[in-house]
Design an enzyme around this catalytic site. Structure first.
Site, PDB file in Angstrom:
ATOM      1  N   HIS A  95       0.869  -1.182   0.000  1.00 52.05           N
ATOM      2  CA  HIS A  95       0.000   0.000   0.000  1.00 52.05           C
ATOM      3  C   HIS A  95       0.907   1.233   0.000  1.00 52.05           C
ATOM      4  CE1 HIS A  95      -2.499  -2.999   2.177  1.00 52.05           C
ATOM      5  NE2 HIS A  95      -3.552  -2.352   1.729  1.00 52.05           N
ATOM      6  N   ASP A 143       2.353   2.106   3.352  1.00 54.77           N
ATOM      7  CA  ASP A 143       3.395   1.198   3.840  1.00 54.77           C
ATOM      8  C   ASP A 143       4.770   1.719   3.457  1.00 54.77           C
ATOM      9  OD1 ASP A 143       1.215  -0.486   4.351  1.00 54.77           O
ATOM     10  OD2 ASP A 143       1.464  -1.534   2.442  1.00 54.77           O
TER      11      ASP A 143
END
Length: 435
Positions: free
Chosen positions: A101, A104
């Site tokens: 993501h 992240d």
């Protein structure tokens, strides 16, 4: 230069079923030929950036238990260190893929312009790391569920400015996935649902979500992204009702908005359980419609009512899942992503390696059992026998007929069928021979 995070941990090697090492593969040999292909090419393992590196060990009742050198995750220096550690782990495990993501990879900067700049910066940094690595990007996605701005959804939000922020975010993440050579782009609508119908216009929200996904597909073609666009079903958590409840719901949604030829499904074992299904059920539903794209492999604690995201350890369940994957033709651009996290008490770097080693071994054992069942043909033969009556000309003609003609035939031929056994226990015994 090494970060030192995994000091003392050697690259994991295949040592066979007799190995006593906690950090060796007993069943996963990437070069083993199964059904004409290397096992690595069948399974296409991917490490999840979010659980492996970004997750801090918290749960609904307690905060961070992991103390990592890239904490706090609020600056780009630590984001680069996190990427360095990630690629060290990829090398130790010799995995072909990773998934991510946006949040992240880089800190949430609070506004889109800074989010875009930091995403581009870390994407360039990861691209340089990939140039010296064999590990590639399986897929990217956008986290549009954690920040407060997403509390009422992203594409389905009643505020059009949130919709706009979501559209810009997905564009940036699809661009980044494209630059990194990603083979898929995933959309999971973590808040695309409702808490109460008292303040929800469901028809409007579904139309917004359908239009949003159509724009993603249009942009994919505009930039020449050749990967798959995938949506990921999940029920309930965190919303009371999520629009992407399960595979069947998502397939109905895609057909309603004319996207069934453009979008496939990324299915997760844990989400299947939350929906009241088995993983093999969800895979079979998607495969029957030609929409099986990729999988998140994990497991849930059957005594808990939420998505516990544990590494797989149940070979029979895994074998039945891969049986459906193989029957569907296997993965083309998808793969097996470990959407699984350590237990919050497993705080050592070695725990992170051991968890993946165990998960990869379980998947390998399950896959080889599934392949053996396919090659033996026992289940396929039993299936063909059970439905053999429908191969006859008269049965086929009946499907093209009408109720009146069928009724006349039943009377004319005095049709009065006796029940036939489904032979379930025999088939379960058959499966147990392989797992």
């Amino acid at each position: 230069m090494s970060t030192g995070f995994f000091d003392g941990i050697d690259p994991v090697r295949f040592q066979g079923a007799g190995s006593g090492s906690p950090l060796a593969f007993r069943h996963y040999d990437p070069d083993e030929i199964v059904m004409g292909k290397r096992m690595e090419e069948h399974l296409r393992f991917g490490v999840a950036w979010w659980h492996s590196f970004a997750w801090e060990g918290g749960d609904p009742f307690g905060g961070r238990t992991f103390e990592r050198p890239w904490h706090p995750q609020d600056n780009m220096a630590n984001a680069r260190l996190k990427a360095d550690v990630a690629f060290e782990m990829f090398e130790i495990l010799n995995v072909p893929f990773f998934c991510w993501h946006d949040v992240d990879l880089r800190p949430d900067m609070g506004n889109f312009a800074d989010n875009l700049a930091t995403l581009n910066e870390i994407t360039d940094y990861i691209g340089d790391k990939m140039a010296a690595s064999r590990t590639r990007c399986l897929w990217g996605t956008a986290n549009m569920f954690s920040h407060a701005r997403w509390m009422a959804g992203a594409a389905t939000n009643p505020d059009p400015e949130v919709f706009a922020f979501a559209a810009a975010t997905v564009k940036s993440c699809l661009d980044a996935t494209h630059r990194l050579g990603g083979e898929n782009y995933v959309l999971w609508g973590g808040r695309e649902g409702y808490e109460t119908l008292l303040n929800t216009d469901m028809g409007r929200e579904l139309d917004q979500m359908g239009r949003f996904l159509a724009m993603v597909v249009d942009y994919k073609h505009k930039i020449g992204f050749e990967g798959q666009i995938l949506v990921e079903p999940k029920p309930q958590e965190p919303s009371k009702h999520q629009y992407d409840f399960d595979a069947a719901t998502c397939i109905g949604f895609l057909r309603k908005y004319g996207l069934e030829g453009e979008v496939k499904l990324n299915l997760e074992q844990g989400h299947a359980i939350l929906a009241g299904h088995s993983f093999e059920h969800e895979l079979a539903v998607a495969a029957s419609e030609g929409m099986l794209g990729s999988i998140d492999m994990n497991r849930n604690d059957y005594q808990s009512g939420w998505d516990t995201d544990q590494f797989p350890n149940n070979v029979p369940e895994t074998a039945l899942a891969y049986y459906q994957v193989i029957r569907a033709g296997g993965f083309s651009k998808g793969g097996t992503n470990f959407d699984a996290k350590l237990r919050r008490q497993s705080i050592d770097p070695e725990d992170l390696i051991a968890a993946h080693v165990g998960g990869m071994d379980v998947c390998a054992r399950g896959f080889k059992a599934a392949a053996a069942m396919i090659e033996d043909g026992g289940l396929e033969a039993a299936l063909a026998e059970r439905y053999a009556g429908w191969d006859g000309a008269e049965a086929k003609a009946m499907l093209d007929g009408d109720l009146a003609a069928i009724s006349e035939r039943v009377l004319r031929e005095n049709i009065n069928p006796a029940p036939r056994s489904g032979r379930q226990e025999r088939l379960e015994n058959y499966v147990n021979r392989f797992v």
